[in-house]
Design an enzyme around this catalytic site. Structure first.
Site, PDB file in Angstrom:
ATOM      1  N   LYS A 255      40.821  23.791  43.247  1.00  0.00           N
ATOM      2  CA  LYS A 255      41.394  23.921  44.593  1.00  0.00           C
ATOM      3  C   LYS A 255      42.752  24.631  44.536  1.00  0.00           C
ATOM      4  O   LYS A 255      43.008  25.553  45.301  1.00  0.00           O
ATOM      5  CB  LYS A 255      41.573  22.532  45.239  1.00  0.00           C
ATOM      6  CG  LYS A 255      40.274  21.789  45.461  1.00  0.00           C
ATOM      7  CD  LYS A 255      40.509  20.455  46.145  1.00  0.00           C
ATOM      8  CE  LYS A 255      41.328  19.474  45.347  1.00  0.00           C
ATOM      9  NZ  LYS A 255      40.706  19.033  44.085  1.00  0.00           N
ATOM     10  N   THR A 256      43.582  24.163  43.635  1.00  0.00           N
ATOM     11  CA  THR A 256      44.908  24.775  43.527  1.00  0.00           C
ATOM     12  C   THR A 256      44.784  26.220  43.056  1.00  0.00           C
ATOM     13  O   THR A 256      45.499  27.109  43.511  1.00  0.00           O
ATOM     14  CB  THR A 256      45.778  23.945  42.556  1.00  0.00           C
ATOM     15  OG1 THR A 256      45.820  22.598  43.056  1.00  0.00           O
ATOM     16  CG2 THR A 256      47.185  24.482  42.462  1.00  0.00           C
TER      17      THR A 256
ATOM     18  N   ASP B  41      48.332  22.655  49.954  1.00  0.00           N
ATOM     19  CA  ASP B  41      47.657  21.992  48.828  1.00  0.00           C
ATOM     20  C   ASP B  41      47.785  20.481  49.023  1.00  0.00           C
ATOM     21  O   ASP B  41      48.690  20.024  49.723  1.00  0.00           O
ATOM     22  CB  ASP B  41      48.323  22.416  47.505  1.00  0.00           C
ATOM     23  CG  ASP B  41      47.441  22.127  46.284  1.00  0.00           C
ATOM     24  OD1 ASP B  41      46.305  21.653  46.467  1.00  0.00           O
ATOM     25  OD2 ASP B  41      47.896  22.382  45.152  1.00  0.00           O
ATOM     26  N   GLU B  42      46.913  19.714  48.402  1.00  0.00           N
ATOM     27  CA  GLU B  42      46.959  18.244  48.487  1.00  0.00           C
ATOM     28  C   GLU B  42      47.007  17.781  49.948  1.00  0.00           C
ATOM     29  O   GLU B  42      47.778  16.895  50.319  1.00  0.00           O
ATOM     30  CB  GLU B  42      48.179  17.685  47.731  1.00  0.00           C
ATOM     31  CG  GLU B  42      48.315  18.160  46.290  1.00  0.00           C
ATOM     32  CD  GLU B  42      47.435  17.396  45.306  1.00  0.00           C
ATOM     33  OE1 GLU B  42      46.648  16.539  45.750  1.00  0.00           O
ATOM     34  OE2 GLU B  42      47.522  17.693  44.109  1.00  0.00           O
TER      35      GLU B  42
ATOM     36  N   GLN C 229      41.440  11.459  46.319  1.00  0.00           N
ATOM     37  CA  GLN C 229      42.746  11.394  45.673  1.00  0.00           C
ATOM     38  C   GLN C 229      43.860  11.075  46.653  1.00  0.00           C
ATOM     39  O   GLN C 229      45.026  11.335  46.386  1.00  0.00           O
ATOM     40  CB  GLN C 229      43.057  12.714  44.976  1.00  0.00           C
ATOM     41  CG  GLN C 229      42.138  13.001  43.812  1.00  0.00           C
ATOM     42  CD  GLN C 229      42.534  14.285  43.098  1.00  0.00           C
ATOM     43  OE1 GLN C 229      43.571  14.362  42.477  1.00  0.00           O
ATOM     44  NE2 GLN C 229      41.692  15.294  43.201  1.00  0.00           N
TER      45      GLN C 229
ATOM     46  N   ARG D 257      43.107  13.448  35.220  1.00  0.00           N
ATOM     47  CA  ARG D 257      44.150  14.323  34.656  1.00  0.00           C
ATOM     48  C   ARG D 257      43.757  14.788  33.260  1.00  0.00           C
ATOM     49  O   ARG D 257      44.322  15.725  32.725  1.00  0.00           O
ATOM     50  CB  ARG D 257      45.512  13.592  34.546  1.00  0.00           C
ATOM     51  CG  ARG D 257      46.141  13.091  35.831  1.00  0.00           C
ATOM     52  CD  ARG D 257      46.219  14.148  36.875  1.00  0.00           C
ATOM     53  NE  ARG D 257      45.105  14.014  37.809  1.00  0.00           N
ATOM     54  CZ  ARG D 257      44.660  15.000  38.569  1.00  0.00           C
ATOM     55  NH1 ARG D 257      45.198  16.198  38.510  1.00  0.00           N
ATOM     56  NH2 ARG D 257      43.650  14.820  39.398  1.00  0.00           N
TER      57      ARG D 257
HETATM   58  N1  LIG Z   1      36.467  29.475  37.905  1.00  0.00           N
HETATM   59  C1  LIG Z   1      37.209  28.949  36.943  1.00  0.00           C
HETATM   60  N2  LIG Z   1      37.111  29.388  35.673  1.00  0.00           N
HETATM   61  C2  LIG Z   1      37.844  28.847  34.683  1.00  0.00           C
HETATM   62  N3  LIG Z   1      38.743  27.880  34.844  1.00  0.00           N
HETATM   63  C3  LIG Z   1      38.914  27.399  36.077  1.00  0.00           C
HETATM   64  C4  LIG Z   1      38.158  27.899  37.182  1.00  0.00           C
HETATM   65  N4  LIG Z   1      38.549  27.215  38.286  1.00  0.00           N
HETATM   66  C5  LIG Z   1      39.497  26.350  37.882  1.00  0.00           C
HETATM   67  N5  LIG Z   1      39.726  26.458  36.569  1.00  0.00           N
HETATM   68  C6  LIG Z   1      40.679  25.657  35.756  1.00  0.00           C
HETATM   69  O1  LIG Z   1      40.369  24.288  35.938  1.00  0.00           O
HETATM   70  C7  LIG Z   1      41.523  23.487  35.957  1.00  0.00           C
HETATM   71  C8  LIG Z   1      41.591  22.693  37.261  1.00  0.00           C
HETATM   72  O2  LIG Z   1      41.852  23.576  38.346  1.00  0.00           O
HETATM   73  P1  LIG Z   1      42.815  23.164  39.525  1.00  0.00           P
HETATM   74  O3  LIG Z   1      44.040  22.524  38.981  1.00  0.00           O
HETATM   75  O4  LIG Z   1      42.959  24.315  40.411  1.00  0.00           O
HETATM   76  O5  LIG Z   1      41.907  22.059  40.198  1.00  0.00           O
HETATM   77  P2  LIG Z   1      42.197  21.162  41.475  1.00  0.00           P
HETATM   78  O6  LIG Z   1      40.941  21.101  42.237  1.00  0.00           O
HETATM   79  O7  LIG Z   1      43.397  21.640  42.158  1.00  0.00           O
HETATM   80  O8  LIG Z   1      42.473  19.750  40.779  1.00  0.00           O
HETATM   81  P3  LIG Z   1      43.250  18.481  41.378  1.00  0.00           P
HETATM   82  O9  LIG Z   1      42.331  17.863  42.363  1.00  0.00           O
HETATM   83  O10 LIG Z   1      43.477  17.604  40.209  1.00  0.00           O
HETATM   84  O11 LIG Z   1      44.507  18.994  42.004  1.00  0.00           O
HETATM   85  C9  LIG Z   1      42.702  24.429  35.793  1.00  0.00           C
HETATM   86  O12 LIG Z   1      43.064  24.466  34.441  1.00  0.00           O
HETATM   87  C10 LIG Z   1      42.115  25.755  36.235  1.00  0.00           C
HETATM   88  O13 LIG Z   1      42.782  26.830  35.653  1.00  0.00           O
HETATM   89 MG   LIG Z   2      45.254  20.731  42.582  1.00  0.00          MG
END
Ligand SMILES: Nc1ncnc2c1ncn2[C@@H]1O[C@H](COP(=O)(O)OP(=O)(O)OP(=O)(O)O)[C@@H](O)[C@H]1O
Ligand SMILES: [Mg+2]
Length: 769
Positions: free
Chosen positions: A32-33, A223-224, A254, A607
């Protein structure tokens, strides 16, 4: 750089479709981020002016990281994006617009301490019992009113709120709220919640201002989003109303700030607010091993209130999740520290790859001690911020007064520090005079002869002259010179220098560090106005984590789970998994609170990238007494298939009449008696300390090595209270039997695993004789 190649098709769609409202509600680690980051980069690549983009993140650090990533794609243009937390972004806007709502542009930001101190003053003035009208309670009540956009007038006119306060036996909170608001206003101060509340007021009462920012922020991203409160939701909605280019990402699983007014309702409202909303689903977790993702899924499945979603990982299956027990919190610390040393030396990790997460700040002590003993470098995130330390706040209070002498909390803080004969009685007199004449404390101080004639008037006059001289110097000198001038002439440096104790030296060093920070600020090239006044603007919003991260420092990270949101680490230890601690005692009264604790656990677990370890202790000092602890129900809730549980194999005698509970308790007590100085002549020599009992590591389900000659007994042989062994779960005790043969179901308590229900005709159980 082909950033689009680093996205899966759903992520890519969310990045490329930049027009109109969009929402991504997806599980942890699903990118997402990353989507927000790349979306911003994409907008800029497409030619959108970075000045027209607003990104709201949950911490300052998150926005700093994001900006750095975007910079890698679009270069220095990334510096122009409006990005930060809600508080920092809207504080910045209020600096420009404050006068429109009657505040000076150099308004002070009261931090939580200032707010509570003001509340305590008001309670004293109203002669209210501060046990009943506890300052924390009142503060939370006012805070939650503001976050729900309830002004003090609305508060007092709302019969439901009034009825609630009356039934709480605190009918005067509305009156306190009113006084509090007026006093903040008079002092030219906004508290944290005001930064959002007043922004709402500004946007509501000044359509021209609203229009200006609607035109400015043509693209908004949050975000969040699950953790935004009503006040934040309303700001976002207003700003996005003209162009509707709003993209929010979050995960209802979350949502961990309900106590601060965050509301899952905001996600649901979003769907209602924008009927032509584009919704994107992200299901693949890129962060964690399959085992970690499965564990996280199995945890959150216990919550009733959640949006349906599917999360999977294509990463390796990875290690099973380790569950480790200790007998004391110190031993728990030692266990974690030793595991870090071990993993680091055998697997080539750096300290940076490890995080220790806990439910409450108090738990860091035992961890820190253990890490120090093994010379493991660490950094605590969150906790008491550098800027919250007494000596730092004292000097900052002088800075505050220099720029806003109306700031009452700053006056109260330093009027007699260092001592200058202006004690509590004088302060009272000043406050009474200010109240009577409806002027500020500062006005009283400046005209002391008139309001408080006598000897102290001269001293007050000296104080006023000193502060005025600071303001004069501030106009002439740069940030650092001004700060140093104030530190010297206020007497703070001398006062601290005189204290040669270790603590005193530490305080002196902190002041030096603050001055160094100001010096660095004065040398920054990316901002035009580098005066102390600008340095001061959002200092109240800074936390420890925002201090320049030393990228070269290789340290283990320690933090509360709340602070770990959005972050990731190769190895994560979640410690203190005990009933009444996690879930916390306060959460046990209602399902919704318990579900919030479980979401917190979900955040903690998600995490971890490679390895996750859960630890608990069977005893812990809490509030000064040694308490026996039960393993957290959250451990029981995880499907045992994914766990590797380190258990102490009970000896035969310990499987006698005692239940495991009693046994654990007695071990704890014995152990406790061992840690006390031994009596001169023996007497305890025959009992061996439980920590020294031979430990066997039982891997579950595969690696529990059944006792040689393990043969299951027939279903009809079992009775209540029997000690049994299960091929996979290890040793246990039958708690109850239900049903009739051949379908008898047994509830068996397994050490470390909790209760399991087993159908005897299938379960491979053996009676331990
Ligand atoms: N398409 C992709 N290919 C490779 N790595 C990815 C891809 N999408 C996300 N990632 C990696 O996966 C990890 C998690 O991504 P991210 O932090 O954006 O998730 P999130 O959904 O924001 O998580 P959270 O809910 O914990 O905030 C990061 O290290 C990111 O770089
Ligand atoms: Mg995130």
């Amino acid at each position: 750089m082909d950033y689009l190649a680093g996205l899966n098709p759903q992520q890519r769609a969310a990045v490329e479709n930049t027009q109109g409202p969009a929402m991504i509600v997806a599980g942890a680690g699903s990118g997402k981020t990353r989507v927000i980051t790349y979306r911003v980069a994409h907008l800029i690549e497409k030619g959108v002016d970075a000045f027209n983009i607003l990104v709201l993140t949950f911490t300052n650090k998150a926005s700093k990281d994001m900006r750095e990533r975007i910079m890698k794609v679009v270069g220095s243009e990334a510096k122009n994006i409006w990005m930060g937390t809600f508080h920092s972004v809207f504080a910045k806007i209020l600096r420009v617009e404050a006068e429109k709502i009657g505040y000076p542009s150099n308004f002070t930001i009261y931090d939580t301490d200032d707010s509570k101190s003001l509340i305590r003053t008001i309670l004293r003035e109203m002669q209210l019992d501060d046990k009943l009208y506890n300052a924390n309670f009142v503060y939370n009540r006012i805070s939650s009113a503001k976050n729900n956009l309830v002004s003090h007038t609305e508060y007092m006119q709302n019969p439901e709120i009034q009825a609630e306060d009356v039934s709480n036996k605190r009918p005067l909170i509305g009156v306190i709220y009113e006084t509090y608001t007026k006093r903040c206003f008079k002092a030219g101060a906004m508290d944290f919640d005001d930064l959002l509340f007043k922004t709402n007021v500004l946007l509501k009462t000044h359509p021209d201002v609203l229009n200006k920012y609607q035109q400015k922020f043509k693209y908004l991203m949050v975000d969040e989003y699950q953790d935004t409160n009503f006040s934040q939701y309303t700001i976002v909605k207003k700003l996005a109303a003209a162009y509707q280019n709003i993209c929010v990402v979050g995960d209802d699983a979350q949502s961990i700030y309900a106590f601060r007014g965050a509301n899952i309702q905001n996600i649901l409202n979003f769907e209602r607010d924008y009927p032509d909303l584009q919704v994107y689903k992200l299901e693949q977790n890129y962060r964690s091993t399959q085992n970690i993702v499965e564990v996280a899924n199995s945890i959150i499945a216990n919550n009733k209130n959640q949006l349906e979603k599917n999360v999977f990982s294509d990463n390796e299956a990875g290690d099973r999740i380790k569950v480790q027990r200790a007998f004391t919190d110190n031993e728990e610390g030692k266990m974690v520290a030793e595991a870090i040393v071990q993993e680091r030396s055998t697997k080539g990790y750096t300290y940076h790859d490890f995080a220790i997460l806990y439910r409450t700040n108090a738990q860091s002590r035992a961890m820190e001690e253990a890490l120090r003993k093994l010379n493991i470098p660490y950094k605590i995130y969150g906790g008491l911020s550098f800027y919250q330390r007494k000596e730092v706040k004292d000097l900052i209070a002088y800075f505050r007064l220099t720029f806003n002498p109306a700031d009452e909390e700053a006056i109260k803080r330093v009027i007699n520090y260092p001592r200058r004969g202006l004690g509590d009685t004088t302060v009272e007199k000043i406050m009474v005079a200010a109240d009577q004449h409806n002027i500020t404390m500062w006005q009283v101080i400046c005209n002391a002869q008139q309001y408080i004639p006598g000897r102290t008037a001269n001293q007050l006059n000296d104080f006023a002259v000193m502060i005025q001289s600071f303001a004069v110097e501030a106009k002439k000198l740069d940030a650092y010179e001004t700060a140093l001038y104030i530190a010297q002439h206020s007497g703070i440096l001398k006062e601290l220098h005189a204290d040669q104790s270790e603590e005193g030296r530490g305080r002196h060093e902190n002041i030096q560090e603050l001055l160094n920070g100001i010096k660095e600020f004065g040398e920054r090239e990316d901002i035009e106005d580098r005066s102390l006044a600008v340095f001061m603007q959002d200092i109240a919003l800074l936390t420890n984590d925002d201090k320049a991260d030393d990228k070269n420092a290789d340290t283990v990270s320690l933090m509360t789970i709340h602070s770990s949101k959005g972050l990731e680490f190769k190895n994560v230890f979640v410690v203190g998994l005990e009933e009444n601690l996690f879930p916390s005692q306060m959460s046990l009264n209602s399902r919704s609170d318990l579900e919030e604790e479980r979401r917190l656990f979900y955040v903690a677990v998600t995490r971890a990238e490679k390895k996750l370890t859960l630890t608990y202790s069977t005893s812990r000092y809490r509030w000064g007494t040694l308490t026996n602890c039960e393993p957290s129900r959250f451990i029981d809730e995880i499907n045992a298939r994914f766990l590797e549980i380190e258990v102490v194999k009970p000896s035969k005698s310990s499987l006698g009449d005692n239940s495991f509970d009693n046994e654990r308790r007695s071990w704890t007590q014995q152990r406790d008696s061992f840690s006390k100085p031994k009596p001169a002549s023996g007497g305890t020599g025959t009992v061996s300390a439980p920590a020294q009992r031979p430990k066997t590591t039982a891997m579950l389900p595969k690696a529990h090595v059944p006792t040689p000659g393990f043969t299951p007994d027939a279903a009809n042989a079992f009775q209540n209270g029997m000690d049994v062994e299960h091929e996979k779960f290890g040793f246990g005790k039958i708690i109850s039997l239900e049903g009739t043969l051949p379908d008898v179901k047994a509830t068996v308590f397994f050490q470390g695993l909790g209760n399991k229900q087993l159908l005897l005709k299938f379960a491979k159980l053996r009676i331990v004789k």
